[in-house]
Design a protein around this motif. Structure first.
Motif, PDB file in Angstrom:
ATOM      1  N   ASP A 194       1.413   1.823  -2.632  1.00 27.18           N
ATOM      2  CA  ASP A 194       1.232   1.035  -3.899  1.00 27.18           C
ATOM      3  C   ASP A 194      -0.256   0.883  -4.114  1.00 27.18           C
ATOM      4  N   ALA A 195      -1.098   0.552  -3.109  1.00 25.17           N
ATOM      5  CA  ALA A 195      -2.719   0.559  -3.232  1.00 25.17           C
ATOM      6  C   ALA A 195      -3.235   1.666  -3.619  1.00 25.17           C
ATOM      7  N   MET A 196      -2.623   3.116  -3.349  1.00 18.90           N
ATOM      8  CA  MET A 196      -3.279   4.174  -3.628  1.00 18.90           C
ATOM      9  C   MET A 196      -2.846   4.853  -5.055  1.00 18.90           C
ATOM     10  N   GLU A 197      -1.760   3.763  -5.791  1.00 15.97           N
ATOM     11  CA  GLU A 197      -1.119   4.217  -6.918  1.00 15.97           C
ATOM     12  C   GLU A 197      -0.631   5.687  -6.767  1.00 15.97           C
ATOM     13  N   LEU A 198       0.171   5.998  -5.597  1.00 21.38           N
ATOM     14  CA  LEU A 198       1.009   7.233  -5.473  1.00 21.38           C
ATOM     15  C   LEU A 198       2.385   6.917  -5.637  1.00 21.38           C
ATOM     16  N   ASP A 199       3.214   7.695  -6.387  1.00 18.46           N
ATOM     17  CA  ASP A 199       4.680   7.424  -6.605  1.00 18.46           C
ATOM     18  C   ASP A 199       5.343   7.489  -5.320  1.00 18.46           C
ATOM     19  N   VAL A 200       6.419   6.882  -5.048  1.00 18.32           N
ATOM     20  CA  VAL A 200       7.126   7.212  -3.605  1.00 18.32           C
ATOM     21  C   VAL A 200       8.070   8.494  -3.983  1.00 18.32           C
ATOM     22  N   ASP A 201       8.159   9.224  -2.787  1.00 18.85           N
ATOM     23  CA  ASP A 201       8.938  10.434  -3.113  1.00 18.85           C
ATOM     24  C   ASP A 201       9.777  10.600  -1.835  1.00 18.85           C
ATOM     25  N   PRO A 202      10.994  11.117  -2.029  1.00 21.64           N
ATOM     26  CA  PRO A 202      11.728  11.393  -0.647  1.00 21.64           C
ATOM     27  C   PRO A 202      11.367  12.206   0.424  1.00 21.64           C
ATOM     28  N   THR A 209      15.213  -6.914  -1.454  1.00 23.51           N
ATOM     29  CA  THR A 209      15.281  -5.948  -2.435  1.00 23.51           C
ATOM     30  C   THR A 209      15.438  -6.484  -3.923  1.00 23.51           C
ATOM     31  N   ASP A 210      14.970  -7.951  -4.029  1.00 26.36           N
ATOM     32  CA  ASP A 210      15.204  -8.249  -5.420  1.00 26.36           C
ATOM     33  C   ASP A 210      14.317  -8.013  -6.586  1.00 26.36           C
ATOM     34  N   GLY A 211      13.350  -6.771  -6.064  1.00 27.28           N
ATOM     35  CA  GLY A 211      12.602  -6.085  -7.277  1.00 27.28           C
ATOM     36  C   GLY A 211      13.163  -4.904  -7.496  1.00 27.28           C
ATOM     37  N   TRP A 212      14.444  -4.635  -7.162  1.00 26.55           N
ATOM     38  CA  TRP A 212      14.905  -3.131  -7.229  1.00 26.55           C
ATOM     39  C   TRP A 212      15.206  -2.648  -8.660  1.00 26.55           C
ATOM     40  N   ASP A 213      15.910  -3.717  -9.532  1.00 27.87           N
ATOM     41  CA  ASP A 213      15.962  -3.297 -10.876  1.00 27.87           C
ATOM     42  C   ASP A 213      14.701  -2.993 -11.672  1.00 27.87           C
ATOM     43  N   ASP A 214      13.596  -3.531 -11.225  1.00 28.58           N
ATOM     44  CA  ASP A 214      12.434  -3.385 -11.825  1.00 28.58           C
ATOM     45  C   ASP A 214      11.938  -1.970 -11.357  1.00 28.58           C
ATOM     46  N   GLU A 215      12.125  -1.652 -10.093  1.00 31.93           N
ATOM     47  CA  GLU A 215      11.515  -0.368  -9.629  1.00 31.93           C
ATOM     48  C   GLU A 215      12.314   0.778 -10.288  1.00 31.93           C
ATOM     49  N   VAL A 216      13.678   0.559 -10.209  1.00 31.19           N
ATOM     50  CA  VAL A 216      14.390   1.622 -11.059  1.00 31.19           C
ATOM     51  C   VAL A 216      14.112   1.649 -12.459  1.00 31.19           C
ATOM     52  N   ALA A 217      13.677   0.467 -13.098  1.00 35.11           N
ATOM     53  CA  ALA A 217      13.084   0.709 -14.744  1.00 35.11           C
ATOM     54  C   ALA A 217      12.000   1.295 -14.796  1.00 35.11           C
ATOM     55  N   LYS A 218      10.986   1.171 -13.637  1.00 34.41           N
ATOM     56  CA  LYS A 218       9.670   1.674 -13.518  1.00 34.41           C
ATOM     57  C   LYS A 218       9.924   3.492 -13.480  1.00 34.41           C
ATOM     58  N   ILE A 219      10.783   3.555 -12.507  1.00 35.58           N
ATOM     59  CA  ILE A 219      10.912   5.169 -12.346  1.00 35.58           C
ATOM     60  C   ILE A 219      11.386   5.664 -13.686  1.00 35.58           C
ATOM     61  N   ASN A 220      12.487   5.262 -14.215  1.00 32.23           N
ATOM     62  CA  ASN A 220      13.088   5.733 -15.343  1.00 32.23           C
ATOM     63  C   ASN A 220      12.004   5.913 -16.547  1.00 32.23           C
ATOM     64  N   ALA A 221      11.201   4.983 -16.818  1.00 23.74           N
ATOM     65  CA  ALA A 221      10.177   4.865 -17.595  1.00 23.74           C
ATOM     66  C   ALA A 221       9.329   5.919 -17.618  1.00 23.74           C
ATOM     67  N   LYS A 222       8.911   6.294 -16.064  1.00 30.44           N
ATOM     68  CA  LYS A 222       7.954   7.396 -15.861  1.00 30.44           C
ATOM     69  C   LYS A 222       8.453   8.592 -16.299  1.00 30.44           C
ATOM     70  N   LYS A 223       9.843   8.776 -16.015  1.00 33.42           N
ATOM     71  CA  LYS A 223      10.647   9.988 -16.115  1.00 33.42           C
ATOM     72  C   LYS A 223      10.612  10.205 -17.423  1.00 33.42           C
ATOM     73  N   GLN A 224      11.120   9.249 -18.305  1.00 33.15           N
ATOM     74  CA  GLN A 224      10.788   9.247 -19.927  1.00 33.15           C
ATOM     75  C   GLN A 224       9.654   9.818 -20.691  1.00 33.15           C
ATOM     76  N   ALA A 225       8.557   9.275 -19.825  1.00 30.02           N
ATOM     77  CA  ALA A 225       7.281   9.780 -20.334  1.00 30.02           C
ATOM     78  C   ALA A 225       6.897  11.078 -20.153  1.00 30.02           C
ATOM     79  N   ALA A 226       7.496  11.459 -18.941  1.00 27.92           N
ATOM     80  CA  ALA A 226       6.933  12.745 -18.494  1.00 27.92           C
ATOM     81  C   ALA A 226       7.294  13.902 -19.461  1.00 27.92           C
TER      82      ALA A 226
END
Lengths: 431, 365
Positions: free
Chosen positions: A392-400, A414-431
Motif C-alpha cells: 500500500d505504501a509503495m503504491e503497488l497493486d496486490v497480485d496472487p 474485511t469491511d473494506g472488501w467492496d471498496d477494494e473490489v470496486a477499486k480493482i474493477n475500476a483499474k481494470k476498466q481504465a486499463a
C-alpha cells in the motif's frame, strides 16, 4: 628485510596440502613487512587460544562516514602495550569492484602497488558483500591508500547501517541466460544511493543484488533486501539443431529422467512428432526424426531447469525483464527470511524502465528509513507490518503471484472488501 | 582518526570523488564487450573450462582456477603474469573467489591450464563439482569470530581438492563456512557454522562504559537480557533458562563474551539452494552439531563434510542438488545413510516451526 618471524607451529600446518595457502602468502609478505610478521604472531595466538583479538573503533576517510572496517588489537601485555605492536592497527578498506568483477591486469597490478606502499599487501577478491577488501592498513595509511585507489576510479563501499556494496552476475557479458543488462542496472541503482552508502544513517543495512536469471547466481533471494532476478514472459525459445545435437549425445533416458521428471509443473512433455500440439503459448522442438518436446509456457514457472540442461537448444524468451523480491536476510534476529515477490515483472530494457526501478528502490529505502526499527532489516519490518501495508505504501497493486496461497485463517477485518473490489474493477476498466 | 593524521593534513583535505560502481566496459575482454547480450549457448569441454558461443559465431573459453581468496600481492602479480603471458590480459572473479581467465583461442586453453596448475592453482569449480567455499574473515580480521575462516577453508579444500577438479557430483555442491551465527558465509548445500553452547560470560566491570544497554536488550531474540545493578555497577544480566546462546548480544556489547575455546562448537547444515531450478529456493537445515573447534585443521569437521558428500555422491540421481536428493529419500533415510544422529535439538521450535513438522502419514519405511 623484516624482523624475525614469530614461531607459528599452528599456522605452519596450513601450508601443507594442495590448495593455495594464505599462510604461505602471508609469510611471503612478512619477508619485507614487520606489519605482517606481527599479524602472523597475533593470528597464531588465536589459533592457540581459539579466540579472536580484534576490536572495532572509528577510522574513516575524509568526507565519508563508512566503508573502512577499523581493527585494533586487543592482545596486550600487562602494561597495556600491544603484544604485537607492528600489527596493532589492521583496518580494511572496502572498495566497490566493477559490476561482474571484471579486471584487466594493469588495474590489478596497480592495486598491488598501492597496497604494497600503504597496506599489508593482503587483498581479498572478494568479500561476501562483493567488495574488494584491502585488508590491513594503519590508521595513518588508510587515507593515503584510499586517495590513490579513488584517483584510479574506485570508490569505497558500504559498511554499517547503510546501503551496501552490491553484486551482479557475469550476465550479459558472457551468459546466454541473461534477461536484462545486469551491470547497467546494478550501476543505475547503486550509484543513485552513494550518499546512503558513504554516510550510514539507515536503521540497518540494505542490500541489493542483481541476478540475470532465475538461477540467481548472486544468491539474492536469501540475502538481499531487494533482489532483482531476471525472467521473461513469452515462450521459451528453441533451436532444433542444438536440440538434436543434445539428444544424439544424451538420449531418451536422460531426456525423460533428467528433464521431464524434474519439471516442477510437468509442463515439459516429450511426444511423438505427429502428436505434438502447436499454439500461441506452446514451444516445440524436434529432438530426433520421431520425437520432440512440447512446453505449454502458461504452466511454466521459469525455473530454468530444462534450459540449464539443454543450454542453447532451449533459451529464455525475448520479452525479458525481472522479478523484484524484497526482504531476504540471514538468521539474526528473527530467523532467516527469503525475499518475497513485490513486483512480478518489470521491464528493464530502456532508460525509462530503469528509472522506474530506481524510483521504486528510492521509495523502498525512504520507507525503510522512516519505518524500520533500529537494527531491523527490511524483511523483519515487513513481517511486523504485513506485506499488504508495505505494498500500500509503495503504491503497488496486490497480485496472487506474491503468495504461495491465500490466507489460511479468518483473522482479518474485511469491511473494506467492496471498496477494494470496486477499486480493482475500476483499474481494470481504465486499463 | 589519530592525531598524527590530523596534524599531517591540516587545511586542504582531499575530497573524495564519489564515483560509485565503476563502469565495467573497459575491463571486459574484447570479445565479451563485442558479444555483450548476444550469447547463444555454452558447454564445458572439461572440468574448469567453460566454452561460450555467441550468435555472431565468436567463441570464448574461460578457465576457472581456485585461489586462497585472501591473496598476497605476489600471488596476485603471479596470476597477472599468467594472464598476460598465457591468456589475454583480462580476468574476472566469481562469487566464490575463483579467478577466470578468458581467451578467444582454444589453443591457449591447455597451456594456460598447465601453467596454472604448475603454479599451484587448481583448475576446476565448474559444473557438477564441489565448489570453493564461500567464507568470511574469522580470526584474521573479524571482531566477533568464533573460529577462523581462511584456515577452515584451506583445511577443507585440501581434502576436497580432487572433487573441485572433477565434475563427478550429481549436481553442483556449494559450500560455505561462517564464524558465528550471523552466517556471513551464507546459504549452501553444506554449511559449517559456529554454534555456541553456553550463555555469554559477562564482564560486569566493563558493560556500563562499553555497551548501550537498551540496544543490547533489544537485540536479544528471546528477551533473555535485562538491565541490572551488579556489584554496584549498572550492567546487564541474562536469564540463562531463556538464552539459546546465539551470540546476538556480543557484537553490540563485547563484554558479553560468547566465544569459548571449548564450548563454541561447529554445526553442519545442509540443503540450502538459491536457484529456482526445479524446486523453489530453500534454506539449509541443521543436521549435526557439537563438533569441536579444532584448529588448525578441523579434522572432525572435514570428516563430517566428506561423509555427507560421499553419501550424496553415491546416492543422488543426476541433477539432484542436496535439497532435491533429501526431498526424494526423506530425512529418516538421510540420517540413516549418513550415520548422523537425529537428536531432539534438530526439531525446530522457533517461530513458524510447525510448518517444519510432518502433518501427514507420509513416512518412508
Amino acid at each position: 628485510m623484516a624482523k624475525q618471524m614469530h614461531d607459528t607451529p599452528n599456522l605452519d600446518q596450513l601450508e601443507d596440502g594442495p590448495w593455495p595457502s594464505f599462510v604461505t602468502g602471508l609469510k611471503e609478505l612478512a619477508k619485507d613487512k614487520d606489519y605482517v610478521v606481527d599479524l602472523l604472531g597475533q593470528l597464531e595466538e588465536s589459533y592457540k587460544t581459539r579466540k579472536g583479538y580484534w576490536k572495532g573503533g572509528t577510522v574513516g576517510v575524509f568526507g565519508y562516514g563508512g566503508g573502512v572496517i577499523p581493527r585494533f588489537t586487543e592482545l596486550k601485555n600487562e602494561d597495556g602495550t600491544p603484544k604485537f605492536k607492528d600489527a596493532a592497527e589492521f583496518h580494511t578498506l572496502r572498495i566497490m569492484p566493477p559490476a561482474g568483477m571484471h579486471y584487466d591486469t594493469a588495474t590489478l597490478r596497480q592495486f598491488c602497488d598501492i597496497w604494497d606502499r600503504h597496506g599489508s599487501g593482503l587483498i581479498a577478491f572478494h568479500g561476501q558483500s562483493g567488495d574488494i577488501m584491502f585488508q590491513g592498513a594503519t590508521t595513518e595509511n588508510v587515507q593515503k591508500a584510499f586517495d590513490e585507489l579513488n584517483e584510479m576510479g574506485f570508490d569505497l563501499g558500504g559498511a554499517g547501517p547503510a546501503v551496501r556494496t552490491s553484486m551482479s552476475c557475469v550476465g550479459a557479458a558472457r551468459c546466454e541466460q541473461s534477461c536484462y543488462d545486469e551491470a547497467k542496472t546494478h550501476r543505475a541503482v547503486i550509484n543513485t544511493f552513494l550518499d546512503d552508502i558513504h554516510r550510514p544513517s539507515l536503521p540497518y543495512k540494505f542490500k541489493f543484488k542483481f541476478s540475470g536469471c532465475p538461477n540467481d547466481c548472486m544468491n539474492s533471494v536469501q540475502r538481499a533486501d531487494m533482489a532483482v532476478i531476471g525472467t521473461w514472459r513469452d515462450n521459451i525459445r528453441t533451436d532444433e539443431a542444438l536440440a538434436k545435437t543434445w539428444f544424439a549425445k544424451h538420449g531418451m533416458d536422460e531426456l525423460v529422467n533428467d528433464i521431464v521428471a524434474r519439471c516442477p509443473t510437468k509442463t515439459f512433455q516429450v511426444k511423438e512428432l505427429k502428436k505434438i500440439k502447436t499454439g500461441e503459448h506452446i514451444s516445440t522442438v524436434a529432438v530426433s526424426d520421431t520425437h520432440g518436446i512440447e512446453i505449454n509456457n502458461q504452466d511454466c514457472v521459469r525455473c530454468m531447469h530444462c534450459i540449464n540442461v539443454m543450454t542453447g537448444a532451449l533459451a529464455p524468451g525475448q520479452d525479458k525483464g525481472a522479478t523484484i523480491l524484497v526482504g531476504g536476510k540471514s538468521h539474526l534476529k528473527i530467523g532467516g527470511l527469503m525475499g518475497t515477490v513485490v513486483i512480478p515483472f518489470i521491464k528493464l530494457d530502456t532508460d525509462e524502465n530503469l528509472e522506474k526501478l530506481v524510483d521504486f528502490a528510492q521509495r523502498t529505502i525512504d520507507f525503510f528509513a522512516e519505518n524500520a526499527l533500529e537494527h531491523e532489516r527490511t524483511g523483519e519490518m515487513i513481517e511486523r507490518i504485513g506485506l499488504a501495508n508495505f505494498l500500500d505504501a509503495m503504491e503497488l497493486d496486490v497480485d496472487p503471484a506474491m503468495v504461495n496461497s491465500p490466507r489460511m485463517n479468518p483473522y482479518v477485518r474485511t469491511d473494506g472488501w467492496d471498496d477494494e473490489v470496486a477499486k480493482i474493477n475500476a483499474k481494470k476498466q481504465a486499463a | 582518526m589519530n592525531q598524527a593524521v590530523q596534524a599531517a593534513a591540516p587545511a586542504a583535505k582531499r575530497k573524495p570523488k564519489e564515483t560509485g560502481v565503476p563502469d565495467n566496459k573497459k575491463f571486459l575482454h574484447p570479445s565479451l564487450e563485442k558479444n555483450y547480450g548476444n550469447w547463444k549457448y555454452h558447454d564445458r569441454p572439461r572440468p574448469g573450462v567453460l566454452h561460450h558461443v555467441s550468435h555472431s559465431g565468436d567463441q570464448v573459453w574461460s578457465v576457472r582456477a581456485g585461489t586462497q581468496r585472501q591473496m598476497d600481492i605476489y600471488t596476485i602479480r603471479k596470476l597477472c603474469d599468467i594472464a598476460d603471458t598465457f591468456a589475454e590480459g583480462r580476468v574476472r572473479f566469481t562469487i566464490r573467489s575463483n579467478i577466470e581467465f578468458i581467451v578467444s583461442d582454444e589453443s591457449k586453453v591447455a597451456p594456460l591450464i598447465a601453467e596454472l596448475e604448475s603454479n599451484g592453482f587448481p583448475v576446476g569449480g565448474t559444473g557438477n563439482s564441489v565448489t570453493m567455499i564461500a567464507h568470511t574473515q574469522g580470526w584474521l580480521h573479524c571482531d566477533i569470530p568464533g573460529t577462523d575462516a581462511s584456515g577452515v577453508v584451506k583445511a577443507l579444500m585440501d581434502e576436497l581438492y580432487d572433487e573441485f577438479r572433477r565434475e563427478e557430483m550429481p549436481n553442483r555442491v556449494h559450500l560455505s563456512t561462517s564464524c558465528c551465527e550471523i552466517n556471513c558465509g551464507g546459504q549452501a548445500d553444506i554449511a559449517i557454522i559456529v554454534q555456541h553452547t553456553k550463555p555469554p560470560v559477562i564482564n560486569h566491570d566493563l558493560v556500563a562504559n562499553v555497551c548501550e544497554r537498551p540496544t543490547v536488550v533489544a537485540r536479544c531474540p528471546v528477551a533473555a537480557i535485562r538491565p541490572a545493578m551488579v556489584n554496584g555497577k549498572p550492567s546487564l544480566e541474562i536469564d540463562e533458562s531463556k538464552c539459546m546462546c546465539c551470540g546476538a548480544c556480543y557484537p553490540p556489547c563485547p563484554p558479553m563474551q560468547i566465544n569459548d575455546p571449548e564450548n563454541s562448537k561447529l554445526a553442519i547444515w545442509v540443503g540450502g539452494k538459491n536457484s529456482n531450478a526445479r524446486g523453489k529456493p530453500t534454506f539449509m537445515k541443521m543436521v549435526a552439531s557439537g563438533l569441536p573447534n579444532n584448529a588448525p585443521r578441523w579434522p572432525e569437521v572435514a570428516d563430517a563434510v566428506k561423509n555427507i558428500i560421499s553419501v550424496y555422491k553415491e546416492d543422488a540421481r543426476p541433477w539432484e542438488r542436496m535439497a532435491d536428493w533429501i526431498d526424494r529419500i526423506g530425512w529418516p533415510r538421510f540420517f540413516e545413510k549418513t550415520g548422523l544422529p537425529f537428536t531432539k535439538y534438530l526439531i525446530d521450535d522457533w517461530r513458524g516451526s510447525r510448518a517444519n513438522l510432518n502433518a501427514s502419514t507420509h513416512i518412508r519405511f
